[in-house]
Write a protein that holds these residues in place. Structure first.
Motif, short mmCIF file in Angstrom:
data_model
loop_
_atom_site.label_atom_id
_atom_site.label_comp_id
_atom_site.label_asym_id
_atom_site.label_seq_id
_atom_site.Cartn_x
_atom_site.Cartn_y
_atom_site.Cartn_z
N GLY A 282 -56.76 76.76 28.39
CA GLY A 282 -56.89 77.14 29.79
C GLY A 282 -55.67 77.87 30.33
N MET A 283 -54.51 77.65 29.71
CA MET A 283 -53.28 78.29 30.17
C MET A 283 -53.10 79.69 29.62
SD MET A 283 -50.35 75.37 30.29
CE MET A 283 -50.68 74.52 28.76
N LEU A 284 -53.86 80.05 28.56
CA LEU A 284 -53.64 81.31 27.85
C LEU A 284 -54.89 82.16 27.79
CD1 LEU A 284 -51.89 79.70 24.75
CD2 LEU A 284 -50.73 80.80 26.68
N SER A 285 -54.71 83.48 27.88
CA SER A 285 -55.84 84.38 27.66
C SER A 285 -56.28 84.26 26.21
CB SER A 285 -55.43 85.83 27.96
OG SER A 285 -54.53 86.30 26.98
N LEU A 286 -57.48 84.69 25.92
CA LEU A 286 -58.00 84.62 24.56
C LEU A 286 -57.11 85.41 23.59
CD1 LEU A 286 -60.24 83.52 22.78
CD2 LEU A 286 -61.57 85.56 23.32
N ILE B 141 -46.21 77.84 24.88
CA ILE B 141 -47.38 77.49 25.69
C ILE B 141 -46.95 76.79 26.98
CG2 ILE B 141 -49.46 76.06 25.79
CD1 ILE B 141 -49.76 76.61 22.73
N GLU B 142 -46.01 75.86 26.86
CA GLU B 142 -45.53 75.15 28.06
C GLU B 142 -44.87 76.12 29.04
OE1 GLU B 142 -42.13 71.95 29.18
OE2 GLU B 142 -43.32 71.51 27.41
N SER B 143 -44.07 77.03 28.53
CA SER B 143 -43.42 78.02 29.40
C SER B 143 -44.45 78.90 30.09
CB SER B 143 -42.45 78.89 28.59
OG SER B 143 -41.38 78.12 28.11
N TYR C 293 -46.44 81.39 34.65
CA TYR C 293 -47.48 82.33 35.02
C TYR C 293 -48.74 81.63 35.48
CZ TYR C 293 -44.51 85.69 32.62
OH TYR C 293 -43.44 86.46 32.25
N ARG C 294 -49.50 82.35 36.30
CA ARG C 294 -50.79 81.84 36.75
C ARG C 294 -51.76 81.92 35.57
NH1 ARG C 294 -53.01 81.11 41.62
NH2 ARG C 294 -51.38 82.26 42.70
N PRO C 295 -52.46 80.81 35.28
CA PRO C 295 -53.39 80.81 34.15
C PRO C 295 -54.57 81.75 34.38
CG PRO C 295 -52.93 78.57 34.90
CD PRO C 295 -52.33 79.50 35.90
N ALA D 184 -52.37 83.04 31.16
CA ALA D 184 -51.27 83.98 30.91
C ALA D 184 -51.76 85.06 29.95
CB ALA D 184 -50.07 83.24 30.30
N SER D 185 -51.41 86.29 30.25
CA SER D 185 -51.85 87.43 29.44
C SER D 185 -51.06 87.50 28.13
CB SER D 185 -51.65 88.73 30.21
OG SER D 185 -50.26 89.02 30.31
N LEU D 186 -51.55 88.29 27.21
CA LEU D 186 -50.86 88.51 25.94
C LEU D 186 -49.45 89.04 26.18
CD1 LEU D 186 -50.68 88.68 22.87
CD2 LEU D 186 -51.86 90.89 23.00
N GLU D 187 -49.31 90.00 27.09
CA GLU D 187 -47.99 90.58 27.38
C GLU D 187 -47.03 89.52 27.92
OE1 GLU D 187 -50.92 91.93 28.50
OE2 GLU D 187 -51.00 93.47 26.96
N GLU D 188 -47.51 88.65 28.79
CA GLU D 188 -46.66 87.59 29.35
C GLU D 188 -46.23 86.62 28.26
OE1 GLU D 188 -48.60 87.56 33.85
OE2 GLU D 188 -49.53 86.34 32.28
N VAL D 189 -47.16 86.25 27.40
CA VAL D 189 -46.87 85.31 26.32
C VAL D 189 -45.91 85.96 25.30
CG1 VAL D 189 -47.89 84.02 24.40
CG2 VAL D 189 -48.97 83.98 26.66
N MET D 190 -46.09 87.23 25.04
CA MET D 190 -45.18 87.93 24.13
C MET D 190 -43.76 87.93 24.67
SD MET D 190 -47.58 91.11 22.95
CE MET D 190 -46.52 91.79 21.69
N GLU D 191 -43.62 88.14 25.97
CA GLU D 191 -42.29 88.14 26.61
C GLU D 191 -41.63 86.78 26.44
OE1 GLU D 191 -39.48 87.03 29.44
OE2 GLU D 191 -41.55 86.59 30.01
#
Length: 148
Positions: free
Chosen positions: A80-84, A108-110, A115-117, A119-126
């Motif tokens: 739920g916190m991460l985009s597919l 994942i915790e960060s 970020y608002r769930p 989180a996009s791929l770009e946000e997670v990559m950062e």
């Protein structure tokens, strides 16, 4: 009391251990006392140690110990916190050994805190690049992705 501050302190403990402990086996008693002297509570230290027990102390790529790294399943809360796309990329990084289980959990915790769930791929990559600067920059779905 559980909350954002507690989680941040636990992440600080894990990060400190990853960055400061020698590569040799550490003495848990000495480590525990040292962290307590740094102002962390016994409960915070216990929770951090439980997270560390799921992977190597150094948080790097784990040695092949007979376990398949590709078997990690995200919980419904993590999904739920991460985009597919972010889920797939993180699981790919974990299964190929680019990140440890500890790094996966911290990323994942960060993402959930920053970020608002979802989180996009770009946000997670950062976020991921903060923990492991050398990871691939794009998901190599067909084997032709670019590496940063």
């Amino acid at each position: 009391m559980t909350g954002r501050d507690d989680n941040e302190r636990i992440r600080e403990i894990i990060s400190w251990i990853i960055e400061n402990e020698p590569e040799d086996h550490y003495d848990p008693g000495t480590l525990y006392a040292r962290l307590e002297n740094m102002g962390y509570s016994p409960e915070e230290i216990r929770q951090a140690m439980l997270l560390l027990d799921t992977d190597s102390v150094r948080g790097g790529i784990i040695a092949d110990d007979g376990f398949d790294r590709g078997t990690r399943i995200l919980s419904s809360m993590e999904r739920g916190m991460l985009s597919l796309e972010a889920q797939g990329w993180l699981l790919w990084l974990r299964s190929t050994g680019w990140i440890s289980e500890i790094h996966l959990s911290l990323i994942i915790e960060s993402a959930g805190l920053e970020y608002r769930p979802p989180a996009s791929l770009e946000e997670v990559m950062e976020i991921a690049l903060r923990y492991v600067p050398s990871i691939p920059g794009e998901y190599e779905e067909n084997g032709s992705g670019n590496i940063n």
